[in-house]
Design a protein around this motif. Structure first.
Motif, mmCIF file in Angstrom:
data_model
loop_
_atom_site.group_PDB
_atom_site.id
_atom_site.type_symbol
_atom_site.label_atom_id
_atom_site.label_comp_id
_atom_site.label_asym_id
_atom_site.label_seq_id
_atom_site.Cartn_x
_atom_site.Cartn_y
_atom_site.Cartn_z
ATOM 1 N N VAL A 1 0.855 -1.186 0.000
ATOM 2 C CA VAL A 1 0.000 0.000 0.000
ATOM 3 C C VAL A 1 0.890 1.234 0.000
ATOM 4 O O VAL A 1 1.874 1.302 0.753
ATOM 5 N N GLU A 2 0.566 2.193 -0.823
ATOM 6 C CA GLU A 2 1.323 3.449 -0.875
ATOM 7 C C GLU A 2 1.301 4.095 0.504
ATOM 8 O O GLU A 2 0.254 4.520 0.994
ATOM 9 N N SER A 3 2.471 4.154 1.140
ATOM 10 C CA SER A 3 2.560 4.622 2.527
ATOM 11 C C SER A 3 4.018 4.860 2.878
ATOM 12 O O SER A 3 4.933 4.459 2.152
ATOM 13 N N ARG A 4 4.229 5.462 4.046
ATOM 14 C CA ARG A 4 5.601 5.641 4.529
ATOM 15 C C ARG A 4 6.299 4.296 4.680
ATOM 16 O O ARG A 4 7.475 4.148 4.318
ATOM 17 N N MET A 5 5.590 3.283 5.201
ATOM 18 C CA MET A 5 6.206 1.983 5.420
ATOM 19 C C MET A 5 6.705 1.387 4.112
ATOM 20 O O MET A 5 7.828 0.885 4.033
ATOM 21 N N ILE A 6 5.894 1.436 3.094
ATOM 22 C CA ILE A 6 6.285 0.818 1.830
ATOM 23 C C ILE A 6 7.427 1.594 1.186
ATOM 24 O O ILE A 6 8.335 1.025 0.571
ATOM 25 N N ARG A 7 7.419 2.910 1.337
ATOM 26 C CA ARG A 7 8.519 3.702 0.791
ATOM 27 C C ARG A 7 9.822 3.368 1.495
ATOM 28 O O ARG A 7 10.878 3.278 0.860
ATOM 29 N N GLU A 8 9.751 3.174 2.814
ATOM 30 C CA GLU A 8 10.945 2.803 3.574
ATOM 31 C C GLU A 8 11.449 1.424 3.164
ATOM 32 O O GLU A 8 12.657 1.216 2.984
#
Length: 254
Positions: A192-199
């Motif tokens: 899901v597009e989110s801070r977690m996935i970007r990290e």
């Protein structure tokens, strides 16, 4: 609480409500709740979510707490029910990703913290909310697991192990309340597009084993998860208990 009106517009509790998915869940539950309590270890992020929920016309309160701390969770459950009334919906959503590293190189302190937040935190939330719901005989709980609860992912041993445990806790709790009108289900988001996935993407780009090998073709949006949580918390899902709802656009179907 014994009036039908309170069950029609229940109080909702959302942990991890300062994150992208948690914020979307809180906003979505605000459309069907009397009040929403937003819990996060990041007080400012929780407060922002609460302000957005209030701007949409629902009462809200931000609470800073560590979900793995039993004393803090016991206190906040008491405080929320004292302020708003019985908790009828619990989105047990808080979680962290850990790091991307091969299992033989995975830091033990990071593994311990992931398990503390993602497993003990879910357990503690279930323990103290169910202790309130069971005497009343009704309520809906949705635990946020992951598609990592039903598959392996190279480089994410801590996260994968924790999410498998969340699914086990969900099924156990569901069986224990099966003879009541309490339901315990899990939502299993894919990427899901989110801070977690970007990290995770950033770490995977620097690691020999990483999230990019998980087979993701496109990312979902936080609202996609929030809509399923709202359904599982609603009366439309009154016959759904102990289920694992995958929300990943079919990534795990093949």
């Amino acid at each position: 609480m014994n009036g039908a009106g309170e069950q029609d517009r229940p109080v909702a509790l959302v942990t991890g409500g300062g994150g992208d998915i948690g914020r979307a869940i809180a906003l979505r539950l605000g459309r069907m709740s009397k009040a929403v309590a937003i819990v996060d270890i990041d007080e400012q992020a929780a407060a922002l979510t609460a302000s957005l929920v209030q701007a949409n016309g629902c009462e809200a309160r931000a609470v800073r707490a560590d979900v793995a701390n039993p004393e803090q969770i016991a206190h906040l459950v008491d405080a929320i029910e004292d302020a708003f009334g019985p908790i009828g919906i619990f989105a047990n959503n808080a979680g962290i990703e850990g790091v991307v590293a091969p299992l033989h190189e995975y830091p033990e302190d990071v593994f311990d913290r992931v398990m503390q937040v993602n497993v003990k935190g879910v357990f503690i939330g279930l323990k103290y909310v169910l202790a309130r719901m069971i005497p009343r005989g009704w309520g809906a709980i949705v635990n946020t697991a992951s598609t990592s609860a039903i598959r392996g992912r190279a480089g994410l041993s801590g996260y994968v192990a924790s999410k498998h445990a969340v699914l086990g806790l969900t099924r156990t709790a569901a069986l224990e309340v099966a003879e009541t009108r309490i339901r315990v289900n899990a939502v299993l988001p894919g990427p899901v597009e989110s801070r977690m996935i970007r990290e995770l993407d950033d770490q995977a780009g620097r690691a020999s084993h990483g999230f990019r090998r998980a087979g993701a073709t496109r990312y979902g949006q936080p609202q996609n998860i929030a809509d399923v949580v709202a359904f599982l918390a609603s009366r439309e899902a009154e016959h759904v208990n102990g289920a694992a709802w995958v929300v990943d656009a079919g990534i795990t179907a093949g």
